[in-house]
Structure formats: C-alpha cells, structure tokens
Design an enzyme around this catalytic site. Structure first.
Site, PDB file in Angstrom:
ATOM      1  N   LEU A   1    -113.238   9.042 -42.505  1.00 46.72           N
ATOM      2  CA  LEU A   1    -114.447   8.609 -42.116  1.00 46.72           C
ATOM      3  C   LEU A   1    -114.706   8.469 -40.452  1.00 46.72           C
ATOM      4  CD1 LEU A   1    -115.237   6.319 -44.947  1.00 46.72           C
ATOM      5  CD2 LEU A   1    -115.973   8.576 -44.770  1.00 46.72           C
TER       6      LEU A   1
ATOM      7  N   LYS B   1    -114.963  -0.957 -48.632  1.00 44.88           N
ATOM      8  CA  LYS B   1    -113.882  -0.189 -48.106  1.00 44.88           C
ATOM      9  C   LYS B   1    -112.473  -0.575 -48.625  1.00 44.88           C
ATOM     10  CE  LYS B   1    -112.465   2.784 -44.511  1.00 44.88           C
ATOM     11  NZ  LYS B   1    -111.059   2.500 -44.332  1.00 44.88           N
TER      12      LYS B   1
ATOM     13  N   LYS C   1    -122.789   5.766 -47.206  1.00 51.23           N
ATOM     14  CA  LYS C   1    -122.892   7.138 -47.522  1.00 51.23           C
ATOM     15  C   LYS C   1    -124.398   7.590 -47.955  1.00 51.23           C
ATOM     16  CE  LYS C   1    -118.492   7.994 -49.062  1.00 51.23           C
ATOM     17  NZ  LYS C   1    -117.667   8.458 -50.510  1.00 51.23           N
TER      18      LYS C   1
HETATM   19  C1  LIG Z   1    -115.473  10.460 -48.058  1.00 52.99           C
HETATM   20  C2  LIG Z   1    -114.840   8.995 -48.249  1.00 52.99           C
HETATM   21  C3  LIG Z   1    -113.666   9.099 -47.445  1.00 52.99           C
HETATM   22  C4  LIG Z   1    -112.865   7.804 -47.523  1.00 52.99           C
HETATM   23  C5  LIG Z   1    -113.230   6.599 -48.301  1.00 52.99           C
HETATM   24  C6  LIG Z   1    -112.509   5.618 -48.557  1.00 52.99           C
HETATM   25  C7  LIG Z   1    -113.125   4.511 -49.329  1.00 52.99           C
HETATM   26  C8  LIG Z   1    -112.386   3.175 -49.516  1.00 52.99           C
HETATM   27  N1  LIG Z   1    -111.077   2.908 -48.785  1.00 52.99           N
HETATM   28  O1  LIG Z   1    -112.695   2.448 -50.329  1.00 52.99           O
HETATM   29  C9  LIG Z   1    -114.296   4.554 -49.907  1.00 52.99           C
HETATM   30  C10 LIG Z   1    -114.810   5.866 -49.870  1.00 52.99           C
HETATM   31  O2  LIG Z   1    -116.132   6.051 -50.528  1.00 52.99           O
HETATM   32  C11 LIG Z   1    -114.417   6.864 -48.965  1.00 52.99           C
HETATM   33  N2  LIG Z   1    -115.245   8.014 -48.947  1.00 52.99           N
END
Ligand SMILES: Cc1ccc2cc(C(N)=O)cc(O)c2n1
Length: 319
Positions: free
Chosen positions: A82, A114, A286
C-alpha cells in the site's frame, strides 16, 4: 473399524465447530480441557487408522512433521503493498485525486485497522484449505501451509465449499508475545523485538510443532481469485462474504462517506490503539466501490484505490 471411522467424523465436526466458536466468534462453548480431551482422542484414533487422516482434519492444528525447506509459491494475483499517508493533508490529496479521476462528489471508503503482522495468502479449493503462503516480494512467497494450518482461528474447511484465494495478516496477540518472550528470557535466549517479528519467526519455522506452540491469530481482509461465487460489488460485501464463509475479519472496520469521517476514525484509533489486544501500525483506507477501483487502477507498485495512514512507531513496551 467402521465405528472408529464414525467416531473420527463426529470428533472432527465437533472440534471444528468448537474452533470456530472459540477463535472466530470469540464465544467458547466448551472448556479448554474438554477440547484437549477430544483432540487427544482424535489424534489417538488417527494414529491407529492413519489412512483415515484427511488434509482438513483438525488434528493438523497441532503440527505435522518438520519440512527440509519451504517451496516457492507464485501469487497469480500479485499481493501489492500500500502507498503510505503520514498526515491528513496526504489523505485530502488521496481523496481529491480520486474525486477528480472519477468525477464523483463524494467517495465511500472502508476503514480497517492495519494489523502489524505478516501478510499471507490462503487458497481454498472446494472449501478445503490447500495452500498457504507468505507474501514474499508480492509475486513469489514461501509455502507455509503446515504452519498456517496450526492457527486455531483459521478454518481448514469453509462453511461453503467454494474455491477462492484470500489474503490476510497473521499476527501474534500482545499477551502471547509477552509469554513467548518470558519463556525466551528464562531460557537465556534472545528476545523478539516486537510481535511482528515474533509472528514472522513463528510462521517461518520449518517445524510446524513449534508454530503450533505459539498461539498465532489472523484477520482476513481481501479476496484474490474466486470461482463459483458471484463477484461482490463493494469491499464491504467482500468482507461480509469472508465472514459468512467462516473466516475471521477484524470487527473494527467501518464504511463511511467522504474523507472527513475517515479522519475521525484515524483520530479515534490513534488514541485508543493501546487498548487493542494486538498491535496495529496504522489505518487502511480503501475505496468501497469495486467498479471504481477498476477505473482507478494501480501505480507501478500500489493500488490507486487504497492507502495506509501510518501511526508513529509505538513508544515503550506494549502493555
Ligand atoms: C490491498 C491490501 C494490502 C495490504 C493490507 C494490509 C492490511 C493489514 N496489515 O491489516 C489490511 C489490508 O486491507 C491490506 N490491503
């Protein structure tokens, strides 16, 4: 032998349901002692009748034989990293560019915590987990199926027998991280610097029994390839689908209209993230509408429809 087969099937169904209730719904229906007793009975029966063992038997959660090395796995749909935002100005720019490119007044966003763990990909065929891999460089990862199968909250079989690839973050809860480091301290071993390193270290063990000793957990956040299921129209619907299939999705997610509510969510968790049982290093934002994502596309290395707002590194020891 026939009654053994019957008993094994009953035990499997019961243990799988207990796993789901305890680790996905966080609502245990039996005591740990009762769960362990049933698992011990299943292991004993599988030892007597090894030809009755199946890849989705809950007994694999205690870990099988060590591997000599990890095979490489190609991600047919690359696991992208990201882009980062470090300020609300960055978030305003992110929102402005999307509104300009799309010609829309206001954009619906999904905000997720995250999780600070290890990105992994899982493939289920006809509902059964057949492969698990690390993200690696986004195109090639390591086959760590045996280790991922030891994660209690990860179902070996979905509640609908579909074929799909899902992505998520495997992590070590704070309490488990502290327990592991206490054990290491007693053994005079070097401590893990943080839960993320401990999770990575656990998942990259060649001996799944070591991975099984560490209570890893996982939150799923995305779908890669999918067969036999009609494509959801929004990210919100994708996450709802993952939950319907019995997969664990982080409950703190919200769908909001416009970037102001995104900033409220970021402010809330900047203050309250220490109350969580696991470490987060930011908020993932997102675009909810999947058709709009198609329109926006990708830069060389990340999607234009998502961004990670990063929190400053957590000071001091995580309580
Ligand atoms: C597309 C993408 C890439 C890394 C991601 C990483 C996390 C996370 N580390 O929680 C959550 C997400 O929805 C992510 N989504």
């Amino acid at each position: 032998r026939a009654e053994a087969e019957q008993r094994i099937q009953t035990l499997r169904t019961e243990l799988e349901e207990y796993n789901y209730r305890y680790h996905v719904l966080d609502d245990p229906t039996v005591s740990d002692a009762e769960y362990d007793r049933l698992m011990a009975e299943l292991l004993r029966l599988e030892e007597v009748y090894p030809d009755l063992v199946t890849p989705d038997s809950p007994s694999v959660k205690v870990g099988g034989e060590p591997l000599p090395y990890f095979e490489k796995v190609e991600h047919r749909i690359p696991m992208l990293s990201l882009g980062n935002a470090f300020s609300f100005d960055d978030l305003q720019d992110f929102d402005e560019r999307i509104r300009r490119l799309s010609g829309r007044e206001s954009i619906d966003y999904v905000c997720e915590l995250k999780i600070d763990g290890l990105a992994v990909s899982l493939r289920y065929e006809d509902g059964v987990m057949v492969r698990g891999a690390t993200r690696g460089d986004g195109r090639t990862g390591e086959n760590i199926t045996q280790n991922l199968k030891t994660i209690r909250s990860l179902p070996l079989r979905l509640r609908e027998l579909v074929t799909l690839e899902v992505r998520g973050e495997a992590f070590l809860p704070k309490k488990e991280f502290e327990r592991i480091n206490r054990v290491k301290e007693e053994r005079g071993e070097a401590l893990f610097a943080n839960p993320r390193n401990a999770a990575a270290g656990s998942l990259r063990q060649l001996d799944p029994k070591l991975a099984a000793e560490r209570t890893l957990d996982i939150f799923l956040y995305g779908i890669g390839e999918m067969e036999g299921v009609q494509n959801p129209l929004t990210h919100t619907a994708s996450l709802d689908l993952l939950q319907k299939l019995g997969l664990k999705v982080n409950p703190e997610r919200v769908t909001v209209k416009g970037i102001d509510d995104v900033m409220d969510f970021v402010n809330h968790w900047r203050e309250h993230r220490m109350e969580l049982g696991y470490e987060i290093d930011g908020i993932v934002i997102k675009v909810d509408d999947l058709a709009l994502r198609e329109q926006l596309g990708f830069t060389a290395k990340s999607p234009r429809w998502a961004i990670a707002y990063k929190f400053p590194a957590e000071e001091g020891v995580t309580v």
